[in-house]
Write a protein that holds these residues in place. Structure first.
Motif, PDB file in Angstrom:
ATOM      1  N   LEU A 151       3.119  -1.442   6.772  1.00 32.26           N
ATOM      2  CA  LEU A 151       4.595  -0.989   6.632  1.00 32.26           C
ATOM      3  C   LEU A 151       5.249  -1.281   5.390  1.00 32.26           C
ATOM      4  O   LEU A 151       6.004  -0.531   4.991  1.00 32.26           O
ATOM      5  N   TYR A 152       4.769  -2.499   4.919  1.00 33.59           N
ATOM      6  CA  TYR A 152       5.506  -2.923   3.597  1.00 33.59           C
ATOM      7  C   TYR A 152       5.097  -1.777   2.621  1.00 33.59           C
ATOM      8  O   TYR A 152       6.227  -1.416   1.626  1.00 33.59           O
ATOM      9  N   SER A 153       4.070  -1.577   2.355  1.00 40.11           N
ATOM     10  CA  SER A 153       3.692  -0.546   1.237  1.00 40.11           C
ATOM     11  C   SER A 153       4.104   1.013   1.702  1.00 40.11           C
ATOM     12  O   SER A 153       4.596   1.562   0.778  1.00 40.11           O
ATOM     13  N   ALA A 154       4.125   1.074   2.899  1.00 45.94           N
ATOM     14  CA  ALA A 154       4.921   2.767   3.465  1.00 45.94           C
ATOM     15  C   ALA A 154       6.460   2.663   2.913  1.00 45.94           C
ATOM     16  O   ALA A 154       6.820   3.552   2.550  1.00 45.94           O
ATOM     17  N   LEU A 155       7.104   1.507   3.292  1.00 43.98           N
ATOM     18  CA  LEU A 155       8.403   1.505   2.562  1.00 43.98           C
ATOM     19  C   LEU A 155       8.606   1.320   1.279  1.00 43.98           C
ATOM     20  O   LEU A 155       9.576   2.178   0.579  1.00 43.98           O
ATOM     21  N   GLN A 156       7.599   0.989   0.551  1.00 42.26           N
ATOM     22  CA  GLN A 156       7.444   0.644  -1.084  1.00 42.26           C
ATOM     23  C   GLN A 156       7.115   1.945  -1.493  1.00 42.26           C
ATOM     24  O   GLN A 156       8.001   2.466  -2.478  1.00 42.26           O
ATOM     25  N   THR A 157       6.400   3.009  -0.865  1.00 43.41           N
ATOM     26  CA  THR A 157       5.917   4.142  -1.597  1.00 43.41           C
ATOM     27  C   THR A 157       6.942   5.285  -1.112  1.00 43.41           C
ATOM     28  O   THR A 157       6.814   6.558  -1.492  1.00 43.41           O
ATOM     29  N   ASN A 187       8.793 -10.366   4.546  1.00 47.67           N
ATOM     30  CA  ASN A 187       9.233 -10.125   3.121  1.00 47.67           C
ATOM     31  C   ASN A 187       9.744  -8.400   3.234  1.00 47.67           C
ATOM     32  O   ASN A 187       9.643  -8.018   2.101  1.00 47.67           O
ATOM     33  N   PHE A 188      10.009  -7.775   4.302  1.00 53.37           N
ATOM     34  CA  PHE A 188      10.322  -6.504   4.288  1.00 53.37           C
ATOM     35  C   PHE A 188      11.531  -6.214   3.504  1.00 53.37           C
ATOM     36  O   PHE A 188      12.011  -5.011   3.127  1.00 53.37           O
ATOM     37  N   TYR A 189      12.598  -6.975   3.452  1.00 53.20           N
ATOM     38  CA  TYR A 189      13.841  -6.950   2.694  1.00 53.20           C
ATOM     39  C   TYR A 189      13.656  -6.837   1.178  1.00 53.20           C
ATOM     40  O   TYR A 189      14.720  -6.455   0.653  1.00 53.20           O
ATOM     41  N   LYS A 190      12.290  -7.351   0.704  1.00 56.12           N
ATOM     42  CA  LYS A 190      12.215  -6.911  -0.729  1.00 56.12           C
ATOM     43  C   LYS A 190      11.927  -5.459  -1.048  1.00 56.12           C
ATOM     44  O   LYS A 190      12.602  -5.156  -2.044  1.00 56.12           O
ATOM     45  N   VAL A 191      11.609  -4.615  -0.020  1.00 58.34           N
ATOM     46  CA  VAL A 191      11.526  -3.248  -0.319  1.00 58.34           C
ATOM     47  C   VAL A 191      12.596  -2.321   0.176  1.00 58.34           C
ATOM     48  O   VAL A 191      12.749  -1.226   0.104  1.00 58.34           O
ATOM     49  N   ALA A 192      12.995  -3.165   1.338  1.00 59.75           N
ATOM     50  CA  ALA A 192      14.327  -2.419   2.209  1.00 59.75           C
ATOM     51  C   ALA A 192      15.462  -3.483   2.528  1.00 59.75           C
ATOM     52  O   ALA A 192      15.416  -3.966   3.503  1.00 59.75           O
ATOM     53  N   PRO A 193      16.353  -3.582   1.480  1.00 59.83           N
ATOM     54  CA  PRO A 193      17.323  -4.653   1.713  1.00 59.83           C
ATOM     55  C   PRO A 193      18.703  -4.372   2.672  1.00 59.83           C
ATOM     56  O   PRO A 193      19.577  -4.857   2.222  1.00 59.83           O
ATOM     57  N   TYR A 194      18.751  -3.566   3.491  1.00 54.21           N
ATOM     58  CA  TYR A 194      19.656  -2.848   4.310  1.00 54.21           C
ATOM     59  C   TYR A 194      19.274  -3.070   5.752  1.00 54.21           C
ATOM     60  O   TYR A 194      18.267  -2.503   6.115  1.00 54.21           O
ATOM     61  N   MET A 195      20.063  -3.637   6.535  1.00 57.82           N
ATOM     62  CA  MET A 195      19.974  -3.868   7.859  1.00 57.82           C
ATOM     63  C   MET A 195      21.372  -3.420   8.891  1.00 57.82           C
ATOM     64  O   MET A 195      22.196  -4.118   8.228  1.00 57.82           O
TER      65      MET A 195
END
Length: 300
Positions: A170-176, A193-201
């Protein structure tokens, strides 16, 4: 025992509390080795392992949604959006005969698993690589689905496009950009650490992050009645332990995320979200209307 989340997460703390209580109550004759960080696989992979003829994993912390794919129809009720109104409502359910009925389902249908206890990781919220302010922001967006039916339907009811992505990628999927939006409880969002690539909730709380600990039927059947009772008692202890730590852990996680620059969006009313998911809710409830009614009224 398999745990997909890393050390320090709510789920790992609950696993360790369970394992320690089992060792204590058995005077060291039963030892559970908790393997964290998805080292034994994510939920989907572990479900395959523990349902094999010769399972390579004895105990696993899974989500009820994982069991739905294996014909556990009652478990689907726990995945219906906006079912639990509060943590108190959930823990009233978790200690009830209704919960036991759902825990017993995989064993009774011959899946080769026995549910031991429930716990939770907090309410689940959507997070994104771009700011989310309303339902309109979900239209045509690529939203991660773990592959279970209800989550896919929720995504589609919000106007998004469901994209199957494993938890481990999931982390890399958000990153790419493979996916733009995903959802997790706040504490998991931080610990992974998902907030590092997707910082909105956006704090919609569409589902409660329910955890279920299951044991293979072979492992369960090979235990004495006394040993089975120890696992059940340890499970009750772990569930109560989770009740004590989850709210505080979530609040600490939210503050830590704000310090990292994460933007949280409050929603004015949950009603439009419930309305958008009305067909999903009604379809899922229709299979077990009476049992779902019992889950809802446990809050009273």
């Amino acid at each position: 025992m398999s745990e997909p989340n890393p050390d320090g997460s709510i789920s790992t703390q609950v696993d360790l509390a369970f394992a320690q209580k089992v060792e204590e109550l058995s005077n060291g004759s039963l030892i559970i080795q908790v393997v964290t960080g998805g080292a034994l696989g994510d939920n989907t992979q572990v479900m395959k392992y523990i349902t094999e003829e010769k399972p390579s994993v004895n105990i696993a912390r899974v989500s009820p949604a994982s069991l739905v794919s294996y014909k556990c129809k009652k478990s689907e009720l726990l995945d219906i959006p906006f079912t639990f109104s509060s943590r108190e409502h959930f823990y009233n359910f978790a200690a009830s005969p209704v919960a036991q009925q759902i825990l017993d389902e995989p064993y009774e249908i011959g899946l080769g698993l026995k549910g031991l206890f429930y716990a939770e990781e907090g309410f689940r919220h959507f997070f994104s690589t771009k700011k989310l302010e309303s339902l309109e922001d979900f239209k045509d967006k690529k939203i991660r689905s773990a592959g279970n039916t209800i989550m896919t339907k929720i995504i589609e009811s919000l106007g998004g496009k469901a994209v199957p992505v494993s938890f481990s990628t999931l982390y890399s999927a958000l990153q790419t950009g493979q996916t733009e939006i995903a959802e997790q409880p706040i504490a998991n969002y931080l610990s992974n650490n998902f907030y590092k690539v997707a910082p909105y909730m956006i704090l919609d709380g569409h589902q409660l992050g329910i955890m279920e600990v299951v044991i293979t039927a072979d492992s369960w059947d090979n235990l004495s009645k006394k040993e089975q009772d120890i696992l059940v008692e340890a499970g009750k202890y772990a569930s109560e332990y989770c009740k004590q730590i989850s709210q505080e852990a979530e609040e600490k996680a939210k503050k830590a995320l704000e310090a990292e620059g994460v933007e949280f969006t409050e929603i004015e009313s949950i009603v439009p979200w419930q309305n958008a998911c009305a067909d999903v809710i009604n379809d899922a409830v229709s299979q077990n209307t009476e049992l779902y009614g019992e889950i809802i009224t446990i809050a009273d």
